[in-house]
Design an enzyme around this catalytic site. Structure first.
Site, PDB file in Angstrom:
ATOM      1  N   TYR A 216      -1.200  -0.332  10.269  1.00  0.00           N
ATOM      2  CA  TYR A 216      -1.459  -0.797   9.173  1.00  0.00           C
ATOM      3  C   TYR A 216       0.038   0.195   8.386  1.00  0.00           C
ATOM      4  O   TYR A 216       0.637  -0.760   7.374  1.00  0.00           O
ATOM      5  CB  TYR A 216      -2.921   0.001   8.521  1.00  0.00           C
ATOM      6  CG  TYR A 216      -2.800  -0.053   7.257  1.00  0.00           C
ATOM      7  CD1 TYR A 216      -3.606  -1.559   6.730  1.00  0.00           C
ATOM      8  CD2 TYR A 216      -2.659   0.188   5.617  1.00  0.00           C
ATOM      9  CE1 TYR A 216      -3.424  -2.163   5.401  1.00  0.00           C
ATOM     10  CE2 TYR A 216      -2.596   0.726   4.588  1.00  0.00           C
ATOM     11  CZ  TYR A 216      -3.384  -0.949   4.704  1.00  0.00           C
ATOM     12  OH  TYR A 216      -3.723  -1.608   3.116  1.00  0.00           O
TER      13      TYR A 216
ATOM     14  N   SER B 114       0.702  -1.056   0.012  1.00  0.00           N
ATOM     15  CA  SER B 114      -0.587  -0.219  -0.023  1.00  0.00           C
ATOM     16  C   SER B 114       0.961   1.655   0.029  1.00  0.00           C
ATOM     17  O   SER B 114       2.403   1.226   0.472  1.00  0.00           O
ATOM     18  CB  SER B 114      -0.796  -0.246   1.082  1.00  0.00           C
ATOM     19  OG  SER B 114      -1.236   1.115   1.279  1.00  0.00           O
TER      20      SER B 114
END
Length: 243
Positions: free
Chosen positions: A131, A118
């Site tokens: 995250y 990501s």
């Protein structure tokens, strides 16, 4: 090129449509889910991979897709168990799968590993910090595996899928007002280009669906600088001793 692929977190979402795309292209796909194997448990991962190798005799592609996101609160408000669970799934999982599969690929002198990463791994965040930490760490796993495999027929990539409408992204308040989403078709196109070996120059690096096109990456490949598309430390100037 077709063969045997292992895709974690393939029961739905991004993992599901990537697994579908592989099957449509003629691959034999082993779909991972919590019911198949706990990616954070070394013994469970080992049993699963041994079973796949026992039935097929080979693994040509590993897709580390299984992942979770922590609560969208600041670091000081975060729950330690929730925070650490995100690290375990998003970092320990790909580590254990890569550790189990990479030796087999190196022995055969062929294979590809694609880590679903990501853009969050390239920057800090005010909320859901685990995250971002996990995706930064995943990039380091990609880099380490790439260096181990360099010149040995195995290629390792970070694929950032952009913001795809999935159960995970729909559950995140930060996307409540979002009107533009990454088309899954763009993710599949870039993914299959990696699988087919068209972008091997990007081994150890990140590509991003929705921004990158296969043609643009192919054009850029001959002029890639050593640190291009990797996460690193940027010097403050020419006289920076850490530059």
């Amino acid at each position: 090129m077709t063969g045997v692929a292992v895709v974690t977190g393939a029961s739905r979402g991004i993992g599901g449509f990537l697994a579908d795309a592989l099957e449509e292209a003629g691959w034999r796909v082993e779909r991972g889910s919590s019911a198949v194997a706990d990616v954070t448990d070394a013994a469970s991962v080992r049993r699963w991979i041994e079973d796949v190798l026992g039935r097929h005799g080979r693994i040509d592609l590993l897709v580390n897709n299984a992942g979770v996101v922590d609560s969208e609160v600041s670091l000081e408000e975060s729950d330690p168990d929730d925070w650490w669970r995100t690290i375990e799934v998003n970092v320990r999982g790909p580590y254990l799968l890569t550790r189990a599969v990479l030796p087999h690929m190196l022995d055969r002198g062929a294979g590809r590993i694609i880590n679903i990463n990501s853009g969050s791994g390239t920057q800090p965040s005010e909320v859901a910090s685990a995250y971002n930490v996990s995706k930064s760490a995943l990039g380091r796993i990609t880099g380490a595996a790439h260096l181990s495999a360099q010149g040995r027929g195995v290629h390792v990539f970070d694929l950032a899928p952009g913001i795809v409408r999935t159960d995970m992204t729909r559950s995140m308040p930060r996307h409540d007002e979002r009107t533009e989403w990454t088309d899954p078709g763009e993710v599949v196109e870039l993914f299959l280009a990696l699988v087919e070996g068209r972008l091997d120059a990007f081994s150890g690096r990140m590509v991003r669906a929705g921004e990158d096109t296969v043609a643009a990456l192919e054009a850029a490949a001959p002029t890639l600088q050593p640190q291009a598309r990797t996460v690193g430390l940027f010097p403050y100037g020419a006289d920076d001793p850490l530059g």
